[in-house]
Every structure is written in C-alpha cells, then in structure tokens.
Motif scaffolding. Structure first.
Motif, PDB file in Angstrom:
ATOM      1  N   LEU A   1     -92.589 -49.985 -42.844  1.00 55.19           N
ATOM      2  CA  LEU A   1     -91.292 -49.634 -42.270  1.00 55.19           C
ATOM      3  C   LEU A   1     -91.424 -49.445 -40.762  1.00 55.19           C
ATOM      4  O   LEU A   1     -90.568 -49.904 -39.989  1.00 55.19           O
ATOM      5  N   ALA A   2     -92.493 -48.791 -40.335  1.00 49.72           N
ATOM      6  CA  ALA A   2     -92.710 -48.586 -38.906  1.00 49.72           C
ATOM      7  C   ALA A   2     -92.799 -49.914 -38.168  1.00 49.72           C
ATOM      8  O   ALA A   2     -92.221 -50.075 -37.083  1.00 49.72           O
ATOM      9  N   LEU A   3     -93.506 -50.885 -38.741  1.00 44.61           N
ATOM     10  CA  LEU A   3     -93.608 -52.200 -38.100  1.00 44.61           C
ATOM     11  C   LEU A   3     -92.245 -52.882 -37.999  1.00 44.61           C
ATOM     12  O   LEU A   3     -91.936 -53.524 -36.993  1.00 44.61           O
ATOM     13  N   ARG A   4     -91.439 -52.742 -39.047  1.00 48.02           N
ATOM     14  CA  ARG A   4     -90.106 -53.348 -38.992  1.00 48.02           C
ATOM     15  C   ARG A   4     -89.273 -52.716 -37.888  1.00 48.02           C
ATOM     16  O   ARG A   4     -88.611 -53.416 -37.105  1.00 48.02           O
ATOM     17  N   ARG A   5     -89.333 -51.391 -37.788  1.00 47.25           N
ATOM     18  CA  ARG A   5     -88.554 -50.702 -36.751  1.00 47.25           C
ATOM     19  C   ARG A   5     -89.081 -51.054 -35.352  1.00 47.25           C
ATOM     20  O   ARG A   5     -88.307 -51.216 -34.404  1.00 47.25           O
ATOM     21  N   MET A   6     -90.382 -51.145 -35.196  1.00 41.50           N
ATOM     22  CA  MET A   6     -90.943 -51.534 -33.899  1.00 41.50           C
ATOM     23  C   MET A   6     -90.499 -52.943 -33.511  1.00 41.50           C
ATOM     24  O   MET A   6     -90.184 -53.204 -32.348  1.00 41.50           O
ATOM     25  N   THR A   7     -90.488 -53.840 -34.490  1.00 36.70           N
ATOM     26  CA  THR A   7     -90.048 -55.206 -34.212  1.00 36.70           C
ATOM     27  C   THR A   7     -88.596 -55.216 -33.758  1.00 36.70           C
ATOM     28  O   THR A   7     -88.225 -55.918 -32.807  1.00 36.70           O
ATOM     29  N   GLU A   8     -87.755 -54.417 -34.411  1.00 43.30           N
ATOM     30  CA  GLU A   8     -86.353 -54.318 -33.997  1.00 43.30           C
ATOM     31  C   GLU A   8     -86.226 -53.763 -32.585  1.00 43.30           C
ATOM     32  O   GLU A   8     -85.303 -54.132 -31.837  1.00 43.30           O
ATOM     33  N   ALA A   9     -87.155 -52.885 -32.194  1.00 42.77           N
ATOM     34  CA  ALA A   9     -87.091 -52.241 -30.876  1.00 42.77           C
ATOM     35  C   ALA A   9     -87.591 -53.122 -29.744  1.00 42.77           C
ATOM     36  O   ALA A   9     -87.399 -52.799 -28.574  1.00 42.77           O
ATOM     37  N   LEU A  10     -88.270 -54.235 -30.092  1.00 40.16           N
ATOM     38  CA  LEU A  10     -88.775 -55.143 -29.060  1.00 40.16           C
ATOM     39  C   LEU A  10     -87.656 -56.006 -28.487  1.00 40.16           C
ATOM     40  O   LEU A  10     -86.781 -56.461 -29.217  1.00 40.16           O
ATOM     41  N   ARG A  11     -87.733 -56.264 -27.204  1.00 39.27           N
ATOM     42  CA  ARG A  11     -86.858 -57.282 -26.623  1.00 39.27           C
ATOM     43  C   ARG A  11     -87.399 -58.656 -27.026  1.00 39.27           C
ATOM     44  O   ARG A  11     -88.582 -58.786 -27.377  1.00 39.27           O
ATOM     45  N   PRO A  12     -86.594 -59.718 -26.958  1.00 39.86           N
ATOM     46  CA  PRO A  12     -87.131 -61.068 -27.169  1.00 39.86           C
ATOM     47  C   PRO A  12     -88.262 -61.335 -26.170  1.00 39.86           C
ATOM     48  O   PRO A  12     -88.139 -61.073 -24.978  1.00 39.86           O
TER      49      PRO A  12
ATOM     50  N   LEU B   1     -96.267 -56.689 -29.853  1.00 36.72           N
ATOM     51  CA  LEU B   1     -96.887 -55.602 -30.616  1.00 36.72           C
ATOM     52  C   LEU B   1     -98.399 -55.800 -30.606  1.00 36.72           C
ATOM     53  O   LEU B   1     -98.877 -56.915 -30.836  1.00 36.72           O
ATOM     54  N   LEU B   2     -99.141 -54.715 -30.376  1.00 38.93           N
ATOM     55  CA  LEU B   2    -100.604 -54.732 -30.449  1.00 38.93           C
ATOM     56  C   LEU B   2    -101.043 -53.510 -31.244  1.00 38.93           C
ATOM     57  O   LEU B   2    -100.872 -52.375 -30.774  1.00 38.93           O
ATOM     58  N   HIS B   3    -101.581 -53.725 -32.427  1.00 35.76           N
ATOM     59  CA  HIS B   3    -101.989 -52.604 -33.273  1.00 35.76           C
ATOM     60  C   HIS B   3    -103.360 -52.881 -33.886  1.00 35.76           C
ATOM     61  O   HIS B   3    -103.535 -53.873 -34.602  1.00 35.76           O
ATOM     62  N   LYS B   4    -104.293 -51.999 -33.602  1.00 34.05           N
ATOM     63  CA  LYS B   4    -105.610 -52.082 -34.223  1.00 34.05           C
ATOM     64  C   LYS B   4    -105.625 -51.100 -35.387  1.00 34.05           C
ATOM     65  O   LYS B   4    -105.384 -49.897 -35.199  1.00 34.05           O
TER      66      LYS B   4
ATOM     67  N   VAL C   1    -111.476 -57.097 -46.098  1.00 32.57           N
ATOM     68  CA  VAL C   1    -111.205 -56.768 -44.697  1.00 32.57           C
ATOM     69  C   VAL C   1    -111.022 -55.260 -44.570  1.00 32.57           C
ATOM     70  O   VAL C   1    -110.127 -54.673 -45.191  1.00 32.57           O
ATOM     71  N   THR C   2    -111.848 -54.622 -43.753  1.00 32.32           N
ATOM     72  CA  THR C   2    -111.759 -53.180 -43.569  1.00 32.32           C
ATOM     73  C   THR C   2    -111.254 -52.793 -42.182  1.00 32.32           C
ATOM     74  O   THR C   2    -111.308 -51.627 -41.801  1.00 32.32           O
ATOM     75  N   GLY C   3    -110.741 -53.767 -41.451  1.00 33.32           N
ATOM     76  CA  GLY C   3    -110.108 -53.495 -40.167  1.00 33.32           C
ATOM     77  C   GLY C   3    -109.559 -54.779 -39.576  1.00 33.32           C
ATOM     78  O   GLY C   3    -110.138 -55.852 -39.754  1.00 33.32           O
ATOM     79  N   PHE C   4    -108.405 -54.664 -38.890  1.00 26.29           N
ATOM     80  CA  PHE C   4    -107.833 -55.853 -38.266  1.00 26.29           C
ATOM     81  C   PHE C   4    -107.039 -55.458 -37.028  1.00 26.29           C
ATOM     82  O   PHE C   4    -106.684 -54.287 -36.824  1.00 26.29           O
ATOM     83  N   PHE C   5    -106.788 -56.453 -36.200  1.00 33.87           N
ATOM     84  CA  PHE C   5    -106.024 -56.289 -34.964  1.00 33.87           C
ATOM     85  C   PHE C   5    -104.803 -57.196 -35.076  1.00 33.87           C
ATOM     86  O   PHE C   5    -104.939 -58.408 -35.223  1.00 33.87           O
ATOM     87  N   LEU C   6    -103.623 -56.596 -35.030  1.00 37.06           N
ATOM     88  CA  LEU C   6    -102.371 -57.334 -35.119  1.00 37.06           C
ATOM     89  C   LEU C   6    -101.840 -57.642 -33.717  1.00 37.06           C
ATOM     90  O   LEU C   6    -101.673 -56.738 -32.893  1.00 37.06           O
ATOM     91  N   VAL C   7    -101.609 -58.913 -33.445  1.00 38.73           N
ATOM     92  CA  VAL C   7    -100.913 -59.343 -32.245  1.00 38.73           C
ATOM     93  C   VAL C   7     -99.616 -59.976 -32.711  1.00 38.73           C
ATOM     94  O   VAL C   7     -99.616 -61.006 -33.391  1.00 38.73           O
ATOM     95  N   GLY C   8     -98.491 -59.342 -32.406  1.00 38.31           N
ATOM     96  CA  GLY C   8     -97.188 -59.841 -32.836  1.00 38.31           C
ATOM     97  C   GLY C   8     -96.286 -60.113 -31.650  1.00 38.31           C
ATOM     98  O   GLY C   8     -96.064 -59.225 -30.821  1.00 38.31           O
ATOM     99  N   ARG C   9     -95.782 -61.318 -31.545  1.00 38.68           N
ATOM    100  CA  ARG C   9     -94.897 -61.700 -30.443  1.00 38.68           C
ATOM    101  C   ARG C   9     -93.505 -61.990 -30.984  1.00 38.68           C
ATOM    102  O   ARG C   9     -93.347 -62.803 -31.900  1.00 38.68           O
TER     103      ARG C   9
END
Length: 283
Positions: A141-152, A156-159, A269-277
C-alpha cells in the motif's frame, strides 16, 4: 541508528547511503522535491540531497528516534567539513536543532507513516528509503501511495532487507523464519519493529499493477550473501543462483503455506533494490 556509531563512522555511513542512491539512480535524483522515508535520528542524506540540487526534503517517520543533540551536531560539523554545499546550507543554523536547517522538514506520528503520508498531487521528484519497507505494516500500500505522490518522471529508490533481523537466524538457518505460520508471525511482529515477511514475489505482483517502469536489483541471496554491485537476478552468476536455490530447496517443504506458490528464485532473494520511474506525460 547513529547513537551506536562514532562520528567518523556516521559520516562514512551517510556518504555510503547517498553514494548507493546516486549509483543506482543513474544520477537522476538530484532535483526538485524529495522525501526520505524512515531516516531515523539523522538528516545527513537529506542535506546531501539539498547540496546536490534538491529544493526541499521531507523526512517522514512514524516514530521519533531519540538522539543526543551534541552527537548529532558533531556529525553535521563533519559532514559540512567534507561537503562545501552542506556548509553553505547550514551557515547560520543551530547544529543541535534540525528545525533550523533550511530545506529540511521533519514529519512524525501516524500521519507520517509510509502508508498515510503520501497521496496524489504532492508532486515529488524523488522518494527513497533504506531498510525501511520491511518494517512497514503494509509496504505494498505504501508503494502505491508513493507512486501516486510522484510527479510524471519522478523516481522511487528503496533498498529492502528481506532477512529476519535476528528473529531466528542467530541460532537457526537464515530462512527458518519462513516456517512460522502466518498468523503466528503476524502476532510476533505486530507493533514490535520486526520485519513484515512480505517477500520479493509479492513486491513483483504489486509493482506490476502500478504505473512505473521498474528495475529490481538483487542485493543479497540466501546462502550467498551480498551481491555487489546490485544486478538483476538473471545477471547473477549461475553458480551463486544455484547455491541459493539449493538452500531454498532444502527447507521449502517446511515453509508456511503462504509461500507454497512463491517461485523458488524469489524465495532465495534476501534483499533487493527497487528503482521505479514514473513515465513522463506522453510516454
């Protein structure tokens, strides 16, 4: 966090975090309006973002992290010594009071939880975190809300650390915590700060429904350890992937039912880095 570190260690830690973000963002992060989720007791990353070109940084934390103002002031002094831009930002500020730092805005409480703080129309250029989403009650849910809060065009960068943070691994295998039934784990982790056990397969599924162009870079594998530099799963040497899959295969029959249909590769996988544009208008 920084209460357990000496000031030189804190400086190295802050600079290391910022370098990590810069490296995997492709250098695209230093502009506009930024937010750091779960920064803890120090705003050093926020200051480096301002030095690099961001106009403002919101520091979003559900809980207040207690701190020693004198220790924090020493960290900021050292940061300013190494970064002229930070020195200019802090000129005239009281180093014991972050409230006097121009461009830095702290937010605390339930309204500052990752699920509640972000909403459509905030027009963030950048939202980032390090080892935070695994502690959030509902990271999807947090990721969805963050995506909504981004401008075009925003980023997003989340480790995310998918280990058990010592719940079982200090005395058992690192995947032992996946054997606890879901209802038991939820009781164990509720309001405790323990990780939420949302694993990579669920992030993949949630991200597929969001208007984001994403890269998932693997930072750790079971039975292997750190993957540095972080790379997509398919780019990891096959011997390391097979070693991690063997660890999963040795325990999977004991895993809780919620993991029955999860791909073994994702369970390894015990850890990942998300790069979302977020695609720009017209893309």
């Amino acid at each position: 966090m920084h209460e357990s570190l000496e000031p030189p260690e804190s400086l190295d830690y802050i600079q290391g975090l910022f370098s990590d973000y810069a490296r995997y963002s492709g250098g695209a992060l230093l502009c506009g309006k930024a937010a750091e989720v779960g920064p803890g007791d120090n705003c050093g990353v926020g200051l480096l973002l301002l030095e690099g070109g961001c106009q403002s940084v919101d520091l979003v934390d559900r809980f207040y992290a207690h701190r020693d103002p004198e220790r924090q002031a020493e960290i900021y002094r050292r940061l300013a010594e190494h970064h002229p831009g930070v020195a200019r930002i802090l000129e005239g500020a009281c180093l014991q009071d972050e409230g006097t730092f121009p461009g830095i805005h702290r937010h605390y409480g339930e309204a500052a939880s990752a699920e509640s703080f972000f909403h459509e129309g905030q027009d963030y250029d950048l939202i980032l975190s390090r080892a935070v989403l695994e502690h959030v009650r509902d990271p999807l849910l947090a990721l969805r809300r963050m995506t909504e809060a981004l401008r075009p065009g925003g980023l997003l960068l989340h480790k995310v650390d998918l280990r058990d943070h010592g719940m079982f691994s200090d005395h058992h295998g690192e995947l032992k915590w996946l054997e606890t039934p879901g209802r038991v784990h939820r009781r164990m982790s509720r309001a405790s700060g323990r990780p939420n056990r949302i694993l990579l397969h669920r992030y993949r599924s949630a991200l597929a429904s969001l208007p984001l162009e994403t890269d998932l870079l693997i930072t750790r594998l079971a039975g292997v350890g750190d993957i540095d530099p972080h790379v997509p799963y398919e780019a990891i040497p096959s011997d390391l992937r097979h070693r991690a899959l063997a660890v999963v295969a040795s325990r999977k029959e004991h895993f809780a039912s919620e993991f029955e249909d999860a791909p073994p590769a994702d369970l390894s996988v015990t850890g990942f880095f998300l790069v979302g544009r977020k695609p720009p208008f017209g893309a």
